[in-house]
Design a protein around this motif. Sequence first.
Motif, PDB file in Angstrom:
ATOM      1  N   HIS A  33      11.823   1.342  -5.541  1.00 50.24           N
ATOM      2  CA  HIS A  33      10.467   1.893  -5.607  1.00 50.24           C
ATOM      3  C   HIS A  33       9.612   1.147  -6.635  1.00 50.24           C
ATOM      4  CE1 HIS A  33      11.113   4.995  -2.715  1.00 50.24           C
ATOM      5  NE2 HIS A  33      12.090   5.551  -3.408  1.00 50.24           N
ATOM      6  N   ALA A  34      10.194   0.800  -7.765  1.00 53.57           N
ATOM      7  CA  ALA A  34       9.454   0.055  -8.794  1.00 53.57           C
ATOM      8  C   ALA A  34       9.058  -1.327  -8.271  1.00 53.57           C
ATOM      9  CB  ALA A  34      10.283  -0.070 -10.071  1.00 53.57           C
ATOM     10  N   PHE A  35       9.971  -1.990  -7.588  1.00 54.44           N
ATOM     11  CA  PHE A  35       9.691  -3.304  -7.011  1.00 54.44           C
ATOM     12  C   PHE A  35       8.584  -3.209  -5.968  1.00 54.44           C
ATOM     13  CE2 PHE A  35      10.606  -6.331  -3.527  1.00 54.44           C
ATOM     14  CZ  PHE A  35      10.352  -7.512  -4.189  1.00 54.44           C
ATOM     15  N   THR A  36       8.673  -2.208  -5.105  1.00 51.71           N
ATOM     16  CA  THR A  36       7.652  -2.012  -4.075  1.00 51.71           C
ATOM     17  C   THR A  36       6.286  -1.751  -4.694  1.00 51.71           C
ATOM     18  OG1 THR A  36       9.306  -1.180  -2.534  1.00 51.71           O
ATOM     19  CG2 THR A  36       7.021  -0.651  -2.046  1.00 51.71           C
ATOM     20  N   GLU A  37       6.244  -0.884  -5.690  1.00 47.86           N
ATOM     21  CA  GLU A  37       4.969  -0.599  -6.358  1.00 47.86           C
ATOM     22  C   GLU A  37       4.381  -1.862  -6.989  1.00 47.86           C
ATOM     23  OE1 GLU A  37       5.086   2.719  -9.075  1.00 47.86           O
ATOM     24  OE2 GLU A  37       6.125   3.962  -7.602  1.00 47.86           O
ATOM     25  N   GLU A  42      -2.608  -4.315  -7.275  1.00 52.26           N
ATOM     26  CA  GLU A  42      -3.759  -5.220  -7.171  1.00 52.26           C
ATOM     27  C   GLU A  42      -3.447  -6.522  -7.901  1.00 52.26           C
ATOM     28  OE1 GLU A  42      -6.914  -4.884  -5.770  1.00 52.26           O
ATOM     29  OE2 GLU A  42      -6.446  -2.921  -4.926  1.00 52.26           O
ATOM     30  N   GLY A  43      -3.822  -7.607  -7.312  1.00 54.55           N
ATOM     31  CA  GLY A  43      -3.636  -8.920  -7.919  1.00 54.55           C
ATOM     32  C   GLY A  43      -4.617  -9.871  -7.268  1.00 54.55           C
ATOM     33  N   ALA A  44      -4.191 -11.085  -6.998  1.00 52.55           N
ATOM     34  CA  ALA A  44      -5.046 -12.030  -6.288  1.00 52.55           C
ATOM     35  C   ALA A  44      -5.395 -11.493  -4.902  1.00 52.55           C
ATOM     36  CB  ALA A  44      -4.352 -13.385  -6.182  1.00 52.55           C
ATOM     37  N   LEU A  45      -4.462 -10.724  -4.331  1.00 52.51           N
ATOM     38  CA  LEU A  45      -4.715 -10.013  -3.076  1.00 52.51           C
ATOM     39  C   LEU A  45      -4.945  -8.550  -3.399  1.00 52.51           C
ATOM     40  CD1 LEU A  45      -1.846 -11.498  -0.857  1.00 52.51           C
ATOM     41  CD2 LEU A  45      -4.246 -12.180  -0.882  1.00 52.51           C
ATOM     42  N   ASP A  46      -5.897  -7.938  -2.705  1.00 50.47           N
ATOM     43  CA  ASP A  46      -6.103  -6.514  -2.936  1.00 50.47           C
ATOM     44  C   ASP A  46      -5.141  -5.696  -2.059  1.00 50.47           C
ATOM     45  OD1 ASP A  46      -7.269  -6.303  -0.344  1.00 50.47           O
ATOM     46  OD2 ASP A  46      -9.286  -6.485  -1.149  1.00 50.47           O
ATOM     47  N   GLN A  47      -5.113  -4.393  -2.261  1.00 50.33           N
ATOM     48  CA  GLN A  47      -4.169  -3.550  -1.545  1.00 50.33           C
ATOM     49  C   GLN A  47      -4.437  -3.539  -0.042  1.00 50.33           C
ATOM     50  OE1 GLN A  47      -3.881   0.263  -3.481  1.00 50.33           O
ATOM     51  NE2 GLN A  47      -2.768  -0.615  -5.190  1.00 50.33           N
ATOM     52  N   LYS A  48      -5.687  -3.650   0.353  1.00 46.87           N
ATOM     53  CA  LYS A  48      -6.006  -3.711   1.776  1.00 46.87           C
ATOM     54  C   LYS A  48      -5.358  -4.945   2.403  1.00 46.87           C
ATOM     55  CE  LYS A  48      -9.963  -4.307   4.842  1.00 46.87           C
ATOM     56  NZ  LYS A  48     -11.432  -4.367   4.910  1.00 46.87           N
ATOM     57  N   GLN A  49      -5.508  -6.084   1.766  1.00 50.39           N
ATOM     58  CA  GLN A  49      -4.906  -7.315   2.293  1.00 50.39           C
ATOM     59  C   GLN A  49      -3.386  -7.212   2.322  1.00 50.39           C
ATOM     60  OE1 GLN A  49      -6.867  -9.730  -0.663  1.00 50.39           O
ATOM     61  NE2 GLN A  49      -8.145 -10.736   0.883  1.00 50.39           N
TER      62      GLN A  49
END
Length: 119
Positions: A33-37, A42-49
């Motif tokens: 779960h920690a890895f998945t989260e 958010e990073g260079a790609l947003d959550q939508k992407q």
Amino acid sequence: MEEITYTEAVLQEYKVGMGSFSEKLPEVARTFHAFTEASFAEGALDQKQKQLIALAISVYAHNEHCIVYHTKGCLDNGSTEEEMMEAIGVAAALGGGSAMSQGVTVLQDALEDFRTSMQ
């Protein structure tokens, strides 16, 4: 009795399965779960992407539970139906491309090897 939808049933089945897994292997479940989260942060790609990518990979991998889960993730993050269909189109192209590339390389090499060794 109230009927549940297909997607509700799939998500509930996953939730029950993860609950059972978490009881048996809590450290593995926590780490997963920690890895998945972290992967969906958010990073260079947003959550939508990231959700669109996950949806396409889920389709490519034939993972019904993930298809449902990431379809909801796409909707929750503002993806349109058109965006999701384009992601599926990419998955389909890759799936077809993967089959073709294996057929024209690995299969051809294996056939040549077998033909040579059978002579």
